[in-house]
Design an enzyme around this catalytic site. Structure first.
Site, PDB file in Angstrom:
ATOM      1  N   SER A  73      42.811  38.738 -14.650  1.00 28.86           N
ATOM      2  CA  SER A  73      41.939  37.996 -15.557  1.00 28.86           C
ATOM      3  C   SER A  73      41.993  38.621 -16.952  1.00 28.86           C
ATOM      4  O   SER A  73      42.669  39.629 -17.167  1.00 28.86           O
ATOM      5  CB  SER A  73      40.508  38.023 -15.032  1.00 28.86           C
ATOM      6  N   LYS A  74      41.251  38.006 -17.844  1.00 26.83           N
ATOM      7  CA  LYS A  74      41.263  38.410 -19.259  1.00 26.83           C
ATOM      8  C   LYS A  74      41.087  39.912 -19.453  1.00 26.83           C
ATOM      9  O   LYS A  74      41.694  40.502 -20.333  1.00 26.83           O
ATOM     10  CB  LYS A  74      40.138  37.692 -20.007  1.00 26.83           C
ATOM     11  N   ARG A  75      40.236  40.511 -18.616  1.00 22.65           N
ATOM     12  CA  ARG A  75      39.981  41.932 -18.866  1.00 22.65           C
ATOM     13  C   ARG A  75      41.215  42.805 -18.570  1.00 22.65           C
ATOM     14  O   ARG A  75      41.266  43.967 -18.943  1.00 22.65           O
ATOM     15  CB  ARG A  75      38.763  42.414 -18.093  1.00 22.65           C
ATOM     16  N   HIS A  76      42.227  42.222 -17.900  1.00 21.74           N
ATOM     17  CA  HIS A  76      43.465  42.972 -17.683  1.00 21.74           C
ATOM     18  C   HIS A  76      44.422  42.841 -18.875  1.00 21.74           C
ATOM     19  O   HIS A  76      45.423  43.546 -18.939  1.00 21.74           O
ATOM     20  CB  HIS A  76      44.181  42.472 -16.428  1.00 21.74           C
ATOM     21  N   GLY A  77      44.109  41.920 -19.775  1.00 20.45           N
ATOM     22  CA  GLY A  77      44.987  41.733 -20.936  1.00 20.45           C
ATOM     23  C   GLY A  77      45.413  40.284 -21.049  1.00 20.45           C
ATOM     24  O   GLY A  77      44.757  39.386 -20.504  1.00 20.45           O
TER      25      GLY A  77
END
Ligand code: GLU
Length: 468
Positions: free
Chosen positions: A240-244
């Site tokens: 998800s977004k928090r992984h990049g």
């Protein structure tokens, strides 16, 4: 049998890399078997529909080099056909009108919850007499799902997966406003488009049991299914977004080459021995569903970067420059002219071997394209402080030189000046020279860079640094 695979994105405004991987696997499977790869836009959600969102997906496919066969199909344009199939199922006794009110359904839900049942609809209209239908309720259409036994899918990735039929509802295929549900539309389209293989994320596995009921009810061939494990981040959580970065567009803007991204996505969950670098032609030759792993694939940005460095390094110079041009403009407001292009090509091997992304490539290369007077970054300015004697020394050696102005000569001159000024280390001369010629403190070999810039330009830049 001709293999026909499909890519049926719901246009959400961007193309997620997980979707791109699904598209790639479908594309490779079709190309491997000399089959067809078709695109269907699942655009039935008209409230959220936008043409830009469709364009973002088509753009992503094009950038990744995933060409499709035939026309792009709009699912929305097939609604009449979906409705017609639902009516046919009613006529054949495979589906029925259900007149339950919202209150009745809520009550059934409550009861099911209390009893701990997964399904809730009690099938009360399945065999009811149509004459008893209330006049003021607009009915939905439900499928007659099998009540007993079990349904098994022989999935090419997940293996044999079985579900007890009492876990499957008589689900809705037409809503009360007459519009078909996703479950129905997908099956009708897959059948009409002659899809032989459905390769998609395993978040759709549960839908597959329901979709099989529709195929069976219509007496249609059920395609081969292959459900791919979803992408996860390095920490094991859903990607998800928090992984990049998430979308193909983002990776593109970060300076990844399509070859690198698709090679990386291919290796995410599929393998061919120990091969890491797999060019397109080999991918087509080797791709199969037997070597798709069952475990979630972990997205590893470092691996992607090292593949990107590889593909930059083996890129054709013209092709690489074409892809780099927008970044020169975007990051440095530069449009390379003929002289700039010639310099870039002369310095290409070194630029390519250093760059992990196109952004790094243009940042390293920008000095070749810039015109005097250069601007000097903070570190370069530091290197230019107290460097007047060094730069003046170099300038006079360069100006007096009438022979070949090559990297050996520049290096020799730097040594000479270092000795003369008792600077000791070569770096004491090379660093100010680098700052003067590039405006920065990081660059390819400065001796070679000076050769590429040529005597005249190098002298101009040194003068610029002296006058700054
Ligand atoms: N439109 C669905 C999605 O984007 C795909 C459905 C399918 O592959 O059957 O997730």
């Amino acid at each position: 049998m001709t293999v026909v695979t499909r890519f049926p994105p719901s246009p959400t405004g961007f193309m997620h890399v997980g979707n791109a991987r699904t598209a790639l696997f479908n594309w490779l499977y079709a190309r491997h078997y000399d089959g067809k790869f078709v695109v269907r836009i699942e655009d039935t959600d008209r409230k959220r529909h936008s043409e830009e969102a469709v364009a973002a997906i088509m753009d992503g496919l094009e950038w990744l080099g995933l060409n499709y066969d035939g026309e792009v199909i709009s699912q929305f344009s097939k609604l009449d056909r979906h409705t017609e199939v639902a009516k046919e199922m009613i006529a054949k006794g495979q589906a029925y009108y259900c007149y339950c009110t919202a209150e009745e359904l809520e009550e059934m839900r409550e009861n099911a919850r209390a009893a701990g049942h997964k399904t809730f609809y009690d099938r009360r209209w399945r065999d009811a007499d149509a004459a008893s239908a209330p006049k003021d309720v607009k009915p939905v259409v439900r499928i007659k799902a099998p009540v007993e036994g079990e349904t098994t899918i022989n999935d090419k990735v997940q293996g044999e997966v079985t579900v007890a039929n009492d876990q499957l509802d008589d689900f809705i295929i037409l809503r009360s406003d007459g519009t078909p549900t996703y479950m129905l539309s997908v099956v009708v389209d897959d059948h009409d488009m002659g899809i032989t293989h459905v390769i998609r994320g395993d978040d759709h596995l549960n839908n597959t049991f329901r979709q099989k009921i529709i195929f069976d009810a219509m007496g249609w061939d059920v395609p081969v299914f292959a459900h791919l494990p979803l992408l996860h981040g390095a920490d094991g959580a859903k990607f998800s977004k928090r992984h990049g970065a998430q979308s193909v567009q983002e990776f593109r803007e970060m300076g990844y080459l399509p070859e690198a991204l698709s090679n990386y996505l291919l290796r995410l969950g599929w393998s061919h021995g120990d091969e890491e670098v797999i060019p397109r032609d080999k991918a087509i030759e080797w791709f199969d569903l037997d070597h798709v792993g069952k475990a979630p694939a972990k997205f590893d940005f470092a691996k992607l970067e090292s593949l990107n460095a590889h593909y930059i390094n083996v890129s054709d110079a013209d092709d690489l420059l074409r892809q780099a041009l927008p970044f020169f403009k975007q990051r440095h407001d530069l449009v390379p002219d003929d002289i700039g292009i010639a310099r870039l090509k002369a310095g290409m091997d070194e630029l390519k071997s250093r760059a992990k992304t196109l952004l790094q490539f243009v940042d390293d290369a920008a000095f070749y394209v810039k015109a005097v007077p250069l601007s000097f970054d903070e570190k370069a300015q530091k290197n230019l402080e107290d460097a007047q004697a060094v730069l003046e020394g170099l300038l006079s050696v360069f100006e007096a030189h009438t022979g070949v102005f090559d990297s050996d000569f520049v290096q020799e001159s730097c040594k000479e000046i270092a000795d003369e000024l008792k600077e000791g280390k070569l770096g004491k001369v090379a660093m100010p020279l680098r700052a003067a010629l590039t405006g920065t403190t990081v660059s390819p070999s400065i001796f070679h860079a000076a050769e590429i810039l040529g005597k005249e330009e190098s002298c101009l830049r040194i003068k610029g640094a002296l006058e700054r």
